[in-house]
Design a protein around this motif. Structure first.
Motif, PDB file in Angstrom:
ATOM      1  N   PRO A 359     -41.316 -27.513  -0.602  1.00  0.00           N
ATOM      2  CA  PRO A 359     -41.331 -26.426  -1.364  1.00  0.00           C
ATOM      3  C   PRO A 359     -41.243 -26.396  -2.853  1.00  0.00           C
ATOM      4  N   ILE A 360     -42.405 -27.086  -3.625  1.00  0.00           N
ATOM      5  CA  ILE A 360     -42.347 -27.177  -4.872  1.00  0.00           C
ATOM      6  C   ILE A 360     -43.529 -26.437  -5.614  1.00  0.00           C
ATOM      7  N   SER A 361     -44.017 -25.554  -5.125  1.00  0.00           N
ATOM      8  CA  SER A 361     -45.151 -24.718  -5.791  1.00  0.00           C
ATOM      9  C   SER A 361     -45.188 -24.029  -6.820  1.00  0.00           C
ATOM     10  N   HIS A 387     -36.286 -34.945  -4.683  1.00  0.00           N
ATOM     11  CA  HIS A 387     -35.505 -34.245  -3.944  1.00  0.00           C
ATOM     12  C   HIS A 387     -35.736 -34.228  -2.492  1.00  0.00           C
ATOM     13  N   TRP A 388     -36.881 -33.402  -2.310  1.00  0.00           N
ATOM     14  CA  TRP A 388     -37.526 -33.068  -1.053  1.00  0.00           C
ATOM     15  C   TRP A 388     -38.003 -34.330  -0.146  1.00  0.00           C
ATOM     16  N   LEU A 389     -38.394 -35.346  -0.645  1.00  0.00           N
ATOM     17  CA  LEU A 389     -38.660 -36.496   0.027  1.00  0.00           C
ATOM     18  C   LEU A 389     -37.856 -37.091   0.471  1.00  0.00           C
ATOM     19  N   SER A 390     -36.558 -37.153  -0.332  1.00  0.00           N
ATOM     20  CA  SER A 390     -35.351 -37.849  -0.023  1.00  0.00           C
ATOM     21  C   SER A 390     -34.608 -37.071   0.877  1.00  0.00           C
ATOM     22  N   ASN A 391     -34.806 -35.843   1.097  1.00  0.00           N
ATOM     23  CA  ASN A 391     -34.088 -34.835   2.228  1.00  0.00           C
ATOM     24  C   ASN A 391     -34.925 -34.007   2.925  1.00  0.00           C
ATOM     25  N   THR A 392     -36.036 -34.576   3.591  1.00  0.00           N
ATOM     26  CA  THR A 392     -36.700 -33.900   4.341  1.00  0.00           C
ATOM     27  C   THR A 392     -36.224 -33.082   5.572  1.00  0.00           C
TER      28      THR A 392
END
Length: 833
Positions: A359-361, A387-392
């Motif tokens: 969710p980084i669009s 962040h999102w790759l580390s907290n999928t």
């Protein structure tokens, strides 16, 4: 009579996985939990081919044959990085990246800027020796796709296929005693067809081997769990060395492994039949290695022994371990957010790592006055991507998300009979498997203590992957694992299955109760934790650690009880009173003293507050502000700051002077999302300005107005601190939720570019002018600290709770009704979004 001293092992201590004196064991090995599919390749590529394909194409042939065979199936660059390029050594688990040869197309990993050089330290991967034989240009079978980080690992794996008298390691022969350790061959290498020499039986052996692999695929599908891993191990062991089974089972009680389920019976029966037929051919093909003249070695095990072996491996020889961060996660957290990449390289990497599931669009919008908008957007995308790759786990559920989670999570199973033989399952384990050295995962496996335990009592670990379920759900999973007659007798299960409130059954030690309570805190079961801590306090009323932990559990309940009521139902004030009561018993306890000091400085409990006075509330009535998100977020206007420029500079100077004269800026106060900060209650020079002039006379009345609080509600500070962001140090804060009901941030300077509070629901930054304030529901609105691209940013941050003023309904002696507290672990500040 002298009292015997009990030696204790502290929480967080690493202990050896096995007893070095125990020689009757198999060397441990990693087994991927293979949510990725095919056994021979271990990658998702298999599912992209027709179901009738018995052999999956090798990576080299896929690339040489062009995108029609592979590229169209994996369209996203991130997925291709995950599924094709990044691997681990099949023996020791070290990170590998596949490097194509000169005549092949460039790999995606090579295209990612300096990825291999910065995060892959081992040499070029070694393929399987039989598949790497370039002398045979007409190999009948494609490569098995086994990869090793060194020739030593490859030799160990290949020697493990045959239990002959000697093994070859580093060009030196070493005698193998039947009692010494044995490394099991990796499954992919086991199914390699190229290792057979040309003779009349080659085709039959290959077909038999293919039949076993094909049947495993059909039986196990793409989601291979503990049962299937046990089947695979039992098959490899039985075919490689049937005699090993007898000596293996001597270490365990055979009668305990005869009650497999009907599902397990059908699996083992089919597999045993195939393994027996293949072994008879394999024994002839490798008669020299297997000493065919020895008739005892030509006899295959019985089906009864095979079933016993399968159940024994499944129940007592396999444990879960999470490997260190995936290389892509390392790259996103370290290199992507460091200064070693140029802007062009960073843009290229960000484009490579974008994925529809992340969710980084929404990055194009910004209300910042910074002139370098592109730099801000670039760093924001980098911070959110990392962040999102580390907290999928925080991503919305879906098939593609599950695939990414499976690859980035890197959960492995460890097979080690000697390590698990003396261990028992517990739903409140004392130890867990851990890797001390990420560069050598296999060699640094060890037990990590989860609690303070007595020396010699490291006897329990968890056989379950998830311990957050209730007793009923855990019992269901345990019966699937250990058999229908299994009943867990650990302290947690006995406690949850009816021992609560029964004083006759409460003969648990303080350590056992403390372990149960700490586990409940980790799982967010605050009500359970409160009850357990209270039991300890009944017999140990001056136990400072437990008194503090109970108050923290009550504060955790305050965070979860806010909800639709708009207040904490008295739990915040109850926690404060518990800390105050604990201070009368354990005044020298550092954590308790800290909370009492905060109460005094921030005026939490009125009678003990510092110069408590709320007289000039009119100073907040003329403050103008804008409203966002339907009254959930507010930003003061430039014309009505809460602090003057001189006051802001005074705060910055006081903070820097204090840090220079003490231990400096802290970076560990907040567990989940650490900030570079200093707590205000420690800076005596700021107490009067912050508490009386700012908080009591301006901010609190303003917040009451913004939030439309009724007369019986009040808003309290739990923690307040000064934060410093710096373009050369901590430049940003990842997406998160605060562990509070509300939060506010006051800007103290403007000599920087970037920064501000990025509200994800809005898609842009809220950045008040110097002396201005942004306030919002920090515990429910996902937000992040936007990256500072130059200069240093200072701000005041506070975590707040709304509670009933003078509320007395939740006293420390009350019986709190059990609730469904299933939140993230309480961390005294932040929880991940």
């Amino acid at each position: 009579m002298e009292q015997q001293t009990i030696s204790m092992i502290s929480k967080g201590t690493h202990k050896p996985l096995t007893d070095t004196a125990d020689k009757r064991c198999i060397d441990w090995c990693f087994i991927p939990s293979w949510t990725r599919g095919a056994l021979s390749l271990g990658n998702d590529r298999s599912k992209h081919h027709d179901e009738d394909d018995n052999v999956v194409l090798s990576r080299k042939k896929q690339k040489l044959m062009g995108p029609s065979h592979h590229g169209n199936n994996i369209k996203n660059k991130l997925e291709r990085l995950l599924f094709d390029e990044i691997r681990q050594c099949d023996v020791c688990g070290k990170n590998l990246v596949y490097r194509p040869t000169a005549h092949e197309e460039a790999s995606v990993a090579d295209a990612l800027p300096k990825f291999i050089e910065r995060h892959i330290t081992c040499q070029t991967p070694f393929p399987c020796r039989w598949c790497d034989d370039t002398s045979d240009k007409n190999k009948k079978f494609p490569c098995c796709d086994s990869l090793f980080c060194s020739d030593k690992c490859r030799t160990r794996a290949e020697c493990a296929l045959y239990h002959d008298a000697t093994i070859q390691v580093n060009d030196q022969k070493q005698c193998r005693d039947t009692e010494t350790t044995i490394l099991l061959p990796p499954p992919k290498l086991f199914f390699c067809r190229n290792r057979f020499q040309e003779n009349d039986l080659t085709e039959e052996a290959v077909q038999s081997l293919a039949a076993i692999e094909s049947k495993l695929r059909v039986l196990c599908g793409n989601n291979i769990g503990l049962e299937e891993c046990a089947l695979l191990l039992a098959t490899i062991i039985s075919v490689v060395s049937p005699l090993w089974i007898n000596s293996f089972l001597q270490s365990f009680s055979g009668d305990a492994y005869q009650d497999g389920s009907a599902y397990e019976e059908s699996l083992t029966e089919e597999l045993w039949t195939m393994a027996r037929s293949h072994w008879s051919i394999l024994a002839l093909l490798h008669s020299n290695e297997r000493n065919a003249n020895d008739a005892s070695k030509r006899q295959f095990m019985s089906y009864h022994l095979f079933c016993q072996t399968y159940l024994c491996i499944k129940r007592q020889c396999i444990g879960r371990v999470a490997l260190p961060d995936h290389p892509l996660v390392q790259y996103s957290k370290d290199t992507l957010l460091s200064g070693v990449l140029s802007d062009v390289e960073r843009d290229f990497a960000l484009d490579m790592l974008q994925h529809p599931c992340l969710p980084i669009s929404r990055h194009a919008q910004s209300k910042s006055d910074c002139t370098d908008q592109q730099s801000i957007i670039r760093w924001r995308k980098a911070a959110h991507t990392a962040h999102w790759l580390s907290n999928t786990a925080s991503l919305e559920e879906g098939e593609r998300v599950s695939q990414i989670q499976a690859h980035l999570g890197r959960t492995y199973l460890v097979f080690s009979p000697s390590a698990f033989r003396k261990m028992q399952h517990s739903c409140c384990p004392k130890v867990m498997l851990d890797i001390q050295d990420p560069s050598s995962p296999l060699d640094s496996l060890s037990w990590l203590t989860l609690h303070d335990v007595e020396e010699g009592h490291l006897s329990s670990y968890s056989a379950l992957g998830d311990l957050e379920g209730d007793a009923k759900s855990r019992a269901f999973e345990l019966k699937k694992l250990f058999g229908s007659d299994f009943t867990c007798s650990c302290t947690r299960c006995r406690h949850e299955n009816g021992n609560k409130g029964n004083k006759d059954n409460f003969h648990l030690t303080r350590l056992q109760l403390k372990s149960l309570a700490d586990l409940a805190m980790q799982h967010g079961r605050f009500t359970d934790a409160i009850g357990l801590y209270t039991l300890i306090i009944e017999s140990n009323p001056c136990d400072g650690n437990v008194l503090h932990a109970r108050a923290a559990a009550v504060l955790g309940t305050a965070s979860t009880s806010f909800g639709d009521k708009g207040h904490c139902n008295g739990y915040f004030l109850r926690a404060q009173r518990l800390w105050k009561e604990a201070g009368s018993k354990c005044s020298d306890h550092p954590e308790i003293a800290l909370h009492i000091d905060k109460q005094r400085v921030y005026g939490t409990l009125d009678s003990d507050s510092l110069d408590y006075c709320e007289t000039d509330s009119s100073s907040s009535s003329n403050v103008q502000y804008s409203t966002h998100l339907n009254g959930k977020c507010f930003v003061t206007n430039q014309a009505t700051p809460l602090l003057s420029d001189d006051e802001c500079q005074f705060v910055i100077k006081a903070a820097e002077e204090y840090c220079n004269s003490s231990t400096g800026w802290t970076t560990t106060r907040h567990y989940a999302v650490p900030t570079t900060d200093i707590p205000i209650h420690e800076i005596r020079k700021l107490h009067h300005l912050f508490t009386k002039k700012l908080w009591l006379n301006k901010i609190r009345p303003l917040l009451r107005k913004q939030l439309k609080l009724s007369d019986n509600l009040q808003i309290y500070i739990h923690d307040a601190f000064i934060v410093r962001y710096d373009s050369s140090k901590q430049r940003y804060l990842p997406p998160h939720l605060d562990e509070s009901s509300h939060s506010f941030i006051i800007a103290l300077n403007s000599e920087f570019q970037g920064g501000g509070t990025y509200i994800h629901e809005l898609g842009y930054v809220l950045s008040p002018t110097v002396g201005g304030m942004v306030s919002f529901e920090g515990g429910s609105i996902l937000h992040s600290g936007d990256p500072v691209v130059s200069g240093s940013r200072y701000c005041i941050v506070a975590f707040l709770y709304i509670d009933k003023e003078g509320e007395q309904t939740a006293k420390s002696s009350d019986k709190v009704e059990k609730g469904n507290n299933t939140t993230a672990p309480f961390s005294f500040g932040f929880q991940f979004g």
